[in-house]
Design a protein around this motif. Sequence first.
Motif, mmCIF file in Angstrom:
data_model
loop_
_atom_site.group_PDB
_atom_site.id
_atom_site.type_symbol
_atom_site.label_atom_id
_atom_site.label_comp_id
_atom_site.label_asym_id
_atom_site.label_seq_id
_atom_site.Cartn_x
_atom_site.Cartn_y
_atom_site.Cartn_z
ATOM 1 N N MET A 1 0.848 -1.192 0.000
ATOM 2 C CA MET A 1 0.000 0.000 0.000
ATOM 3 C C MET A 1 0.892 1.254 0.000
ATOM 4 N N LYS A 2 0.547 2.232 -0.838
ATOM 5 C CA LYS A 2 1.348 3.464 -0.938
ATOM 6 C C LYS A 2 0.439 4.677 -0.700
ATOM 7 N N GLU A 3 0.999 5.628 0.041
ATOM 8 C CA GLU A 3 0.186 6.780 0.446
ATOM 9 C C GLU A 3 0.874 8.076 0.021
ATOM 10 N N VAL A 4 0.162 8.896 -0.731
ATOM 11 C CA VAL A 4 0.724 10.201 -1.130
ATOM 12 C C VAL A 4 -0.161 11.298 -0.554
ATOM 13 N N VAL A 5 0.473 12.314 0.025
ATOM 14 C CA VAL A 5 -0.300 13.448 0.549
ATOM 15 C C VAL A 5 -0.015 14.672 -0.314
ATOM 16 N N ILE A 6 -1.081 15.382 -0.636
ATOM 17 C CA ILE A 6 -0.931 16.611 -1.430
ATOM 18 C C ILE A 6 -1.125 17.791 -0.483
ATOM 19 N N LEU A 7 -0.134 18.684 -0.473
ATOM 20 C CA LEU A 7 -0.142 19.783 0.496
ATOM 21 C C LEU A 7 0.034 21.125 -0.206
ATOM 22 N N SER A 8 -0.412 22.167 0.468
ATOM 23 C CA SER A 8 -0.082 23.520 0.006
ATOM 24 C C SER A 8 -0.040 24.402 1.237
ATOM 25 N N GLY A 9 0.726 25.486 1.144
ATOM 26 C CA GLY A 9 0.895 26.341 2.318
ATOM 27 C C GLY A 9 -0.382 27.049 2.711
ATOM 28 N N LYS A 10 -1.243 27.305 1.736
ATOM 29 C CA LYS A 10 -2.503 27.999 2.042
ATOM 30 C C LYS A 10 -3.553 27.567 1.020
ATOM 31 N N GLY A 11 -4.790 27.976 1.244
ATOM 32 C CA GLY A 11 -5.849 27.674 0.292
ATOM 33 C C GLY A 11 -5.674 28.497 -0.985
ATOM 34 N N GLY A 12 -6.368 28.089 -2.052
ATOM 35 C CA GLY A 12 -6.360 28.882 -3.281
ATOM 36 C C GLY A 12 -5.203 28.607 -4.212
ATOM 37 N N THR A 13 -4.413 27.569 -3.939
ATOM 38 C CA THR A 13 -3.274 27.279 -4.820
ATOM 39 C C THR A 13 -3.656 26.289 -5.932
ATOM 40 N N GLY A 14 -4.895 25.823 -5.925
ATOM 41 C CA GLY A 14 -5.324 24.838 -6.928
ATOM 42 C C GLY A 14 -5.197 23.415 -6.429
ATOM 43 N N LYS A 15 -4.870 23.264 -5.154
ATOM 44 C CA LYS A 15 -4.649 21.917 -4.612
ATOM 45 C C LYS A 15 -5.883 21.034 -4.779
ATOM 46 N N THR A 16 -7.049 21.542 -4.410
ATOM 47 C CA THR A 16 -8.246 20.700 -4.474
ATOM 48 C C THR A 16 -8.541 20.274 -5.914
#
Length: 292
Positions: A1-16
């Motif tokens: 099983m492999k787990e990747v987390v997507i992060l950004s310093g703040k909202g509004g960077t297009g992460k979602t």
Amino acid sequence: MKEVVILSGKGGTGKTSIVGSFAAIAHDKVMADCDVDAADLHLLLKPITTETHQFRNGQVAVIDKSICTECGLCRDLCRFEAISANTVDPVACEGCGFCFHLCPIGAISMRECQAGEWFISDTRHGPMVHARLGIAQENSGKLVALVRQQARNLAQENGLEYIIVDGPPGIGCPVISSLSGVNLALIITEPTLSGIHDMERILGVCEHFKVPAMVCVNKCDVNEENTRTILEYCKARGVTAETLIPFDNIFTEAMVRGKSVVEYGEGRVTSKIKNMWQKVLSKLNEVPATSP
Ligand code: SF4
Ligand code: SF4
């Protein structure tokens, strides 16, 4: 099983938008929305909840007014000033239990405090674990850890290979909870001074937890000099930073229609995101699997 987390310093960077696109592209995966303070992945994935569970965190004192003699002892001795008019303020109460022990007539009981809810849901792209922290509740790190563990359980039960974690913004306790023990962190940043600063701080946390990291610069053409600074910084630290996504209204247009970018249309941004998922997969293939 492999787990990747997507992060950004703040909202509004297009992460979602990027996480939603990964959800649409990837196979054999569970989605885990760990932005428990301000979750918005559900706006894209429109989950249909199949299980709801309470998240309990600590205790709170409750006074039985039918037997309380209003002596005022508990109010005078609670050092958190959580009691007034023989009523406990559940937000101020630290659950220490001191008043419970000192009340001469046993009018105080300690009750478990419901701090939020977590859910297992179906989406058009597969299963998802997500949560909602209660109002004025602070221990989101614990809830993030719970969401990740439930996502792992779900992946194992269903024989799914990948867990895609939509991480919380910032670098506080919830981010640390979402990072520890994952196989890879993908940081979405923008070429602004605050974006560079946030990225440096998250990379510092990744280094601390020995989590390999990749960086994606979104809106890379908005400030090419800052984009170069990001690339140079990443190169100096041995961090992969290959994906550069130019500014494109498709992010907003797709979001308005409740779709991920890759579902909304084909274009230069879509192909960049698809390539980025392939790079994430290759990187994940290089690291050892996590035991559930
Ligand atoms: S110590 Fe007990 S009896 Fe006295 S005010 Fe508090 S709850 Fe009521
Ligand atoms: S449990 Fe502790 S913090 Fe809460 S009201 Fe009683 S004495 Fe105050």
